[in-house]
Design an enzyme around this catalytic site. Structure first.
Site, short mmCIF file in Angstrom:
data_model
loop_
_atom_site.label_atom_id
_atom_site.label_comp_id
_atom_site.label_asym_id
_atom_site.label_seq_id
_atom_site.Cartn_x
_atom_site.Cartn_y
_atom_site.Cartn_z
N THR A 10 -2.66 8.90 0.65
CA THR A 10 -3.26 7.75 0.48
C THR A 10 -4.08 7.97 -0.80
OG1 THR A 10 -3.30 6.74 2.51
CG2 THR A 10 -4.82 6.10 0.96
N SER A 57 1.36 12.33 4.24
CA SER A 57 1.41 13.34 5.12
C SER A 57 1.95 13.34 6.39
CB SER A 57 -0.08 13.86 5.30
OG SER A 57 -0.93 13.16 6.09
N THR A 90 -4.61 11.84 4.65
CA THR A 90 -5.36 12.13 5.77
C THR A 90 -4.81 12.45 7.01
OG1 THR A 90 -5.70 9.86 6.27
CG2 THR A 90 -7.30 10.84 4.49
N ASP A 91 -3.62 11.92 7.35
CA ASP A 91 -2.95 11.52 8.71
C ASP A 91 -2.78 13.13 9.36
OD1 ASP A 91 -3.11 8.98 8.76
OD2 ASP A 91 -0.76 8.87 8.44
C1 SIN Z 1 -1.29 9.97 4.39
O1 SIN Z 1 -1.47 10.73 5.56
O2 SIN Z 1 -0.28 10.46 3.37
C2 SIN Z 1 -1.22 8.69 4.60
C3 SIN Z 1 -2.51 8.18 5.03
C4 SIN Z 1 -3.79 8.88 4.34
O3 SIN Z 1 -3.59 9.53 3.52
O4 SIN Z 1 -4.68 8.06 4.71
#
Ligand code: SIN
Length: 311
Positions: A10, A57, A90-91
């Site tokens: 993100t 991710s 973040t995932d």
């Molecule tokens: C991801 O994990 O690539 C999408 C969600 C995020 O980064 O918060």
């Protein structure tokens, strides 16, 4: 010099006008554009940046962990590299952080960061997170801590950090502040071409036992059981687990709740030949098991490595 490796997420996301509902696509903005949006970055010291992946991710696979590991090791080997910052979705950020924590040698700081809002959000959190990560990676106190995670003005060690909330800037939490973190690197000597498949099987009321045989039939060499309570194995699972164990599949009893799963405390682990996850959440126990299997460990060697990782 800090080496920055971008993998998507993100933090590199942009609103998808066609999708509506505020939905966005992760991992579309190139690293050069992300750096240009960070005021004060030039004052943080010399920096080199490389786009190594461009993923959401949720699509990060073990082969991608190996690519990130190789890029980080290559950065470490370059003269003048003081630390590495990795931009990540973040995932699954905590999984990559833990994987690198176990596979990188102690020493130079490695800091992962991401963002909860896409790069074109009017109050995007990515620029501040990126700057904080670069600054932390440049600090001598960050050496020897293993892999660290920076989000929302906080920094944590890789071992205990989790994405605990699915939205909000304060999505990440940990019981371990970065200052208390210790490097691990127990698999730093490992350079596998691929990692063995390990599946996580969730326990819940009525969870079917046939998923165990399905995992084994499709190539799993290990199973992490994300069970209820203190790692309570459903009675209906016993025949399939015993059959899997007879076929040489490593079985780790973990819990979907927090806390430690103690060997033999709630099941006959010694008699069944099962391992326990300690206080590692199932996704992190899975990574420790994958690496242990990749290192050729089995039986007591695997048990010792997991117990040691799992507190
Ligand atoms: C991801 O994990 O690539 C999408 C969600 C995020 O980064 O918060």
């Amino acid at each position: 010099m800090i080496h920055l490796l971008a993998t998507g997420g993100t933090i590199a996301g942009e609103i998808d006008p066609e999708a509506g509902h505020g939905r966005y696509r992760a991992g579309v903005r190139p690293v050069e554009a992300l750096l240009a949006a960070v005021p004060g970055l030039a004052d943080a010291g010399p920096l080199s940046a490389r786009q190594i992946l461009a993923l959401d991710s949720k699509d990060m696979a073990p082969a991608d962990w190996l690519a990130i590991l190789a890029a980080t090791r290559a950065s470490f080997a370059e003269p003048g590299c003081d630390g590495v910052v990795i931009l990540h979705g973040t995932d699954t950020l905590e999984e990559t952080a833990w994987f690198l924590h176990l596979t990188l040698p102690a020493g130079k700081p490695v800091v992962l960061t991401g963002a909860m809002r896409p790069a074109d959000h009017p109050a995007a959190d990515g620029p501040a997170n990126l700057l904080a990560a670069v600054r932390l990676a440049a600090r001598p106190e960050a050496r020897g801590k293993g892999v660290l995670v920076v989000m929302n003005g906080m920094a944590f060690g890789a071992r205990r950090v989790v994405k605990a909330r699915c939205s909000g800037l304060d999505a990440f939490e940990s019981t371990e502040p970065w200052q208390a973190a210790r490097a691990d690197g127990r698999f730093a000597g490992l350079a596998p071409d691929a990692l063995p498949r390990v599946d996580i099987l969730p326990g819940y009321a009525g969870a079917p036992a046939d998923l165990i045989a399905a995992s084994v039939a499709t190539g799993a060499r290990g199973l992490v059981l994300a069970l209820c309570g203190h790692g309570s194995v459903p009675s209906a699972w016993l025949p399939a687990l015993r059959a899997a164990h007879r076929q040489g599949v490593a079985i780790v009893r973990g819990s979907r709740a927090s806390g430690r799963v103690e060997p033999d405390a709630n099941a006959d682990d010694s008699g069944e030949g099962w391992l326990t996850a300690g206080d590692l959440p199932p996704p992190k126990a899975r990574i420790a098991l994958m690496l242990g299997l990749a290192a050729g460990l089995s039986g007591d060697g695997l048990r010792a490595a997991l117990l040691d990782c799992g507190g």
